[in-house]
Enzyme design. Sequence first.
Site, PDB file in Angstrom:
ATOM      1  N   CYS A 129      39.151  49.892 -15.319  1.00  0.00           N
ATOM      2  CA  CYS A 129      38.695  49.008 -14.247  1.00  0.00           C
ATOM      3  C   CYS A 129      39.306  47.614 -14.369  1.00  0.00           C
ATOM      4  O   CYS A 129      39.799  47.228 -15.415  1.00  0.00           O
ATOM      5  CB  CYS A 129      37.172  48.921 -14.233  1.00  0.00           C
ATOM      6  N   ASP A 130      39.172  46.856 -13.279  1.00  0.00           N
ATOM      7  CA  ASP A 130      39.896  45.608 -13.058  1.00  0.00           C
ATOM      8  C   ASP A 130      40.100  44.724 -14.293  1.00  0.00           C
ATOM      9  O   ASP A 130      41.220  44.443 -14.694  1.00  0.00           O
ATOM     10  CB  ASP A 130      39.168  44.774 -11.995  1.00  0.00           C
ATOM     11  N   LYS A 131      39.005  44.239 -14.890  1.00  0.00           N
ATOM     12  CA  LYS A 131      39.133  43.254 -15.965  1.00  0.00           C
ATOM     13  C   LYS A 131      39.472  43.888 -17.304  1.00  0.00           C
ATOM     14  O   LYS A 131      39.924  43.203 -18.220  1.00  0.00           O
ATOM     15  CB  LYS A 131      37.834  42.436 -16.115  1.00  0.00           C
ATOM     16  N   SER A 479      38.330  40.100  -4.266  1.00  0.00           N
ATOM     17  CA  SER A 479      38.730  41.427  -4.697  1.00  0.00           C
ATOM     18  C   SER A 479      40.143  41.708  -4.217  1.00  0.00           C
ATOM     19  O   SER A 479      40.581  41.194  -3.184  1.00  0.00           O
ATOM     20  CB  SER A 479      37.779  42.467  -4.099  1.00  0.00           C
TER      21      SER A 479
END
Length: 577
Positions: A129-131, A479
């Site tokens: 996921c993103d982070k 986002s």
Amino acid sequence: MLKGKVDKSKLPSRHVTEGPSRAPHRSYFYAMGISEEEIHQPFVGVATCWNEAAPCNIALNRQAQSVKLGVKHANGTPREFTTITVTDGIAMGHEGMRSSLASRDAIADTVELTMRGHCYDAIVGLAGCDKSLPGMMMAMVRLNVPSVFIYGGSILPGRLEGKDVTVQDVFEAVGQHQAGNMSDEMLAVIERVACPSAGACGGQFTANTMACVSEAIGLALPNSSGAPAPYESRDQYGVASGEAVMNLLEKNIRARDIVTRKSLENAARVVACTGGSTNAGLHLPAIAHEAGIDFDLFDVCEIFKDTPYFVDMKPGGQYVAKDLYEAGGVPVVMKELRKAGLIHEDCITATGRSMGEELDLITREADGKVIYSAATPITPTGGVVGLKGNLAPEGAIVKVAGMAAENQVFTGPARVFECEEDAFEAVKARNYEEGEVIVIRNEGPKGGPGMREMLATTAALSGQGMGKKVALITDGRFSGATRGFCVGHVGPEAAVGGPIGLLQDGDMITIDAINGELSVALSDKELEERRANWSGPRETIYATGALWKYAQLVGNARLGAVTHPGGKEEKHVYADL
């Protein structure tokens, strides 16, 4: 592949495996079924962000097993461990989003502490996921051990009425539902079909953007980021990554041999040409900071400005990560950049070979559908643009991929909100006017705390059909799935007295993505008068705990919102202790 007995006299794991004084430590290893031979091999941390929070991370535990096989094939001893993730899709639109960016630094810190505490010699890091992607890469560069990154893979697109759908469509459907243009039944259908498998969001949102970065920067094996999470073929990349880290260990090629100023520039090129997430403007400086390299938001945006946008990915375009993979993936994209003279070919990669040598092996060409030719791009400049002006002396960033040039300049009166919740309620109630610039402040790294993303608000605007009729600026983030004229990372943030904190309803704001301007029609004198009357930062409810600690430590967005002094200040390198 390492041959014969390894000299561990210079490897960190000697502190826990070698000599009579380490007999107690070896007892623990025997307790876990590790053989004498394995004890005296190099120890490789296999770090994952596995959890049951969201589909992006759910497959990482299984994929880690293939990495461990690769390490074992090459005569290393893999030691699996996990760290946290906060998944943005679940955290979006409520207080939980404050934990998202803070989790990036917590991931880097916990991976560092685990590696240090157990004296591992090298690392293969898996993230979904993103982070978790930049967090894992930051840890690699901080530790400066031989490192290979591997992405967990993207989610498969859902299908509805013959079209691909993603979670972005669900967020925007909420806006359509609020506007009375979608029934309860249709919303229930789209939420059930949008996410049909394990994997991270399928558009060129933050996870896939940073996955492309991992290849472009050289920490991941070529094309390893492409295959969707459910594909069993990902196991081959896992095994190869485990073998690759042992090759790097043998050749003493470390993370900072790979992550250099040139490789960071390569990574920024790939973000720009794919219309990637504005969050890359935060994460690339943070990765650079770990190595002590000066590479801030303005440096990133300079590269964005002269890079053509030629990969047609959602949210600005039509396609998802699976389509990019089937068109040849990041290697074909970088091959096009090379044709345009925009790639540093001499950068070393996780294979031990240079980027130029890797690109020489790529036989596929741009398909003209997902990947255009760099010579005939979708637009001549990158899909992400940096802004500066009296409203953003430390810069701001906006995603323009898929936006027509006439929509990239906007002037209108400010409608100021003190937090995202207030803005979302106003949007939901249609308590705003066409032509306004919606301002959401007190959402920066310190002031939030946590620099939340504003997808719920921007998606609601898009769903109401107002995405092109208003603009939005914030000292928070957006986002990668955000569409519309939405400016983030406005710095300095409101909490430290930045100009965004001095705005009032009706102030005329100009956003000009063509000339890189973000300004307010106030003189320096008027701004100074307002600053003199400023009452100070808004008090938050986070007076203790992890978010309080984060707010005390975090720096400004231009430098990556980092929480420690970085490579320039270090007095030792972990791998040499």
